[in-house]
Design a protein around this motif. Structure first.
Motif, PDB file in Angstrom:
ATOM      1  N   ARG A 184       0.833  -1.206   0.000  1.00 37.84           N
ATOM      2  CA  ARG A 184       0.000   0.000   0.000  1.00 37.84           C
ATOM      3  C   ARG A 184       0.866   1.253   0.000  1.00 37.84           C
ATOM      4  O   ARG A 184       0.577   2.224  -0.698  1.00 37.84           O
ATOM      5  CB  ARG A 184      -0.948   0.005   1.206  1.00 37.84           C
ATOM      6  N   ALA A 185       1.938   1.235   0.785  1.00 37.95           N
ATOM      7  CA  ALA A 185       2.831   2.392   0.846  1.00 37.95           C
ATOM      8  C   ALA A 185       3.503   2.628  -0.505  1.00 37.95           C
ATOM      9  O   ALA A 185       3.626   3.772  -0.953  1.00 37.95           O
ATOM     10  CB  ALA A 185       3.877   2.189   1.941  1.00 37.95           C
ATOM     11  N   ILE A 186       3.934   1.561  -1.159  1.00 36.13           N
ATOM     12  CA  ILE A 186       4.570   1.680  -2.479  1.00 36.13           C
ATOM     13  C   ILE A 186       3.579   2.221  -3.497  1.00 36.13           C
ATOM     14  O   ILE A 186       3.884   3.143  -4.256  1.00 36.13           O
ATOM     15  CB  ILE A 186       5.155   0.324  -2.934  1.00 36.13           C
ATOM     16  N   ASN A 187       2.365   1.662  -3.508  1.00 39.94           N
ATOM     17  CA  ASN A 187       1.347   2.119  -4.461  1.00 39.94           C
ATOM     18  C   ASN A 187       0.995   3.584  -4.224  1.00 39.94           C
ATOM     19  O   ASN A 187       0.849   4.361  -5.176  1.00 39.94           O
ATOM     20  CB  ASN A 187       0.100   1.249  -4.370  1.00 39.94           C
ATOM     21  N   SER A 188       0.870   3.967  -2.968  1.00 44.37           N
ATOM     22  CA  SER A 188       0.552   5.352  -2.638  1.00 44.37           C
ATOM     23  C   SER A 188       1.677   6.274  -3.104  1.00 44.37           C
ATOM     24  O   SER A 188       1.428   7.341  -3.678  1.00 44.37           O
ATOM     25  CB  SER A 188       0.343   5.485  -1.135  1.00 44.37           C
ATOM     26  N   TYR A 189       2.911   5.881  -2.877  1.00 46.55           N
ATOM     27  CA  TYR A 189       4.064   6.675  -3.296  1.00 46.55           C
ATOM     28  C   TYR A 189       4.085   6.828  -4.817  1.00 46.55           C
ATOM     29  O   TYR A 189       4.255   7.932  -5.337  1.00 46.55           O
ATOM     30  CB  TYR A 189       5.357   6.014  -2.818  1.00 46.55           C
ATOM     31  N   GLU A 190       3.888   5.701  -5.527  1.00 44.25           N
ATOM     32  CA  GLU A 190       3.900   5.752  -6.989  1.00 44.25           C
ATOM     33  C   GLU A 190       2.777   6.627  -7.520  1.00 44.25           C
ATOM     34  O   GLU A 190       2.978   7.380  -8.480  1.00 44.25           O
ATOM     35  CB  GLU A 190       3.804   4.342  -7.562  1.00 44.25           C
ATOM     36  N   ASP A 191       1.593   6.538  -6.911  1.00 46.78           N
ATOM     37  CA  ASP A 191       0.469   7.375  -7.340  1.00 46.78           C
ATOM     38  C   ASP A 191       0.772   8.856  -7.148  1.00 46.78           C
ATOM     39  O   ASP A 191       0.490   9.671  -8.029  1.00 46.78           O
ATOM     40  CB  ASP A 191      -0.811   7.012  -6.570  1.00 46.78           C
ATOM     41  N   ARG A 192       1.351   9.204  -6.000  1.00 48.41           N
ATOM     42  CA  ARG A 192       1.697  10.602  -5.748  1.00 48.41           C
ATOM     43  C   ARG A 192       2.717  11.100  -6.758  1.00 48.41           C
ATOM     44  O   ARG A 192       2.581  12.201  -7.302  1.00 48.41           O
ATOM     45  CB  ARG A 192       2.260  10.764  -4.326  1.00 48.41           C
ATOM     46  N   ARG A 193       3.743  10.312  -7.029  1.00 50.81           N
ATOM     47  CA  ARG A 193       4.778  10.702  -7.987  1.00 50.81           C
ATOM     48  C   ARG A 193       4.185  10.859  -9.389  1.00 50.81           C
ATOM     49  O   ARG A 193       4.534  11.780 -10.126  1.00 50.81           O
ATOM     50  CB  ARG A 193       5.917   9.685  -8.001  1.00 50.81           C
ATOM     51  N   ARG A 194       3.311   9.953  -9.778  1.00 46.47           N
ATOM     52  CA  ARG A 194       2.675  10.009 -11.092  1.00 46.47           C
ATOM     53  C   ARG A 194       1.845  11.286 -11.221  1.00 46.47           C
ATOM     54  O   ARG A 194       1.898  11.983 -12.240  1.00 46.47           O
ATOM     55  CB  ARG A 194       1.800   8.762 -11.274  1.00 46.47           C
ATOM     56  N   LYS A 195       1.077  11.618 -10.178  1.00 46.59           N
ATOM     57  CA  LYS A 195       0.255  12.825 -10.203  1.00 46.59           C
ATOM     58  C   LYS A 195       1.124  14.077 -10.252  1.00 46.59           C
ATOM     59  O   LYS A 195       0.784  15.041 -10.943  1.00 46.59           O
ATOM     60  CB  LYS A 195      -0.675  12.851  -8.985  1.00 46.59           C
TER      61      LYS A 195
END
Length: 102
Positions: free
Chosen positions: A22-33
Motif C-alpha cells: 500500500r505504501a509503495i502504491n501510494s508513493y507511486e500514485d503521488r509521484r505520477r500525479k
C-alpha cells in the motif's frame, strides 16, 4: 527502522507485506500525479493543453467504486479492469466479491 522478520508469524508477515505494498502504491500514485501536473503546467506555459500535445483525451471523470477493502477503506475498485490484489486475495480465501460491495 529495523524489523525482525524471523520473529514474526505468517499473519504478521502478510500484514507487513500488505502495508508495504500500500505504501509503495501510494508513493507511486503521488509521484505520477506530480509528474502529470508538471507536464500540464509546462504545456500551458507554451500555450497548449496536454490533450492537444498528445492527442489523448484526458478524462477527469471516474467510474464509481462498487467494492471496498474492509481492511483499508481507502482502497476501492469499480469492478472494471484488473482485480486489485486485495480483491484477489479475498476471492482466493473462498469468499465472495459480494462481501466487498459498498
Amino acid at each position: 527502522m529495523s524489523v525482525d522478520l524471523d520473529a514474526m508469524n505468517l499473519s504478521e508477515l502478510r500484514d507487513l507485506r500488505n502495508k508495504v505494498e500500500r505504501a509503495i502504491n501510494s508513493y507511486e500514485d503521488r509521484r505520477r500525479k506530480e509528474a502529470l501536473a508538471a507536464v500540464e503546467v509546462a504545456a500551458r506555459e507554451h500555450g497548449f493543453n496536454l490533450a492537444e500535445l498528445t492527442g489523448i483525451k484526458i478524462s477527469k471523470s471516474r467510474v464509481a467504486a462498487k467494492y471496498v477493502n474492509p481492511a483499508d477503506q481507502n482502497q476501492t475498485w469499480s469492478g472494471r479492469g484488473r482485480k486489485p490484489r486485495w480483491v484477489q486475495e479475498h476471492l482466493d480465501s473462498g469468499k465472495s466479491v459480494e462481501d466487498l460491495a459498498i
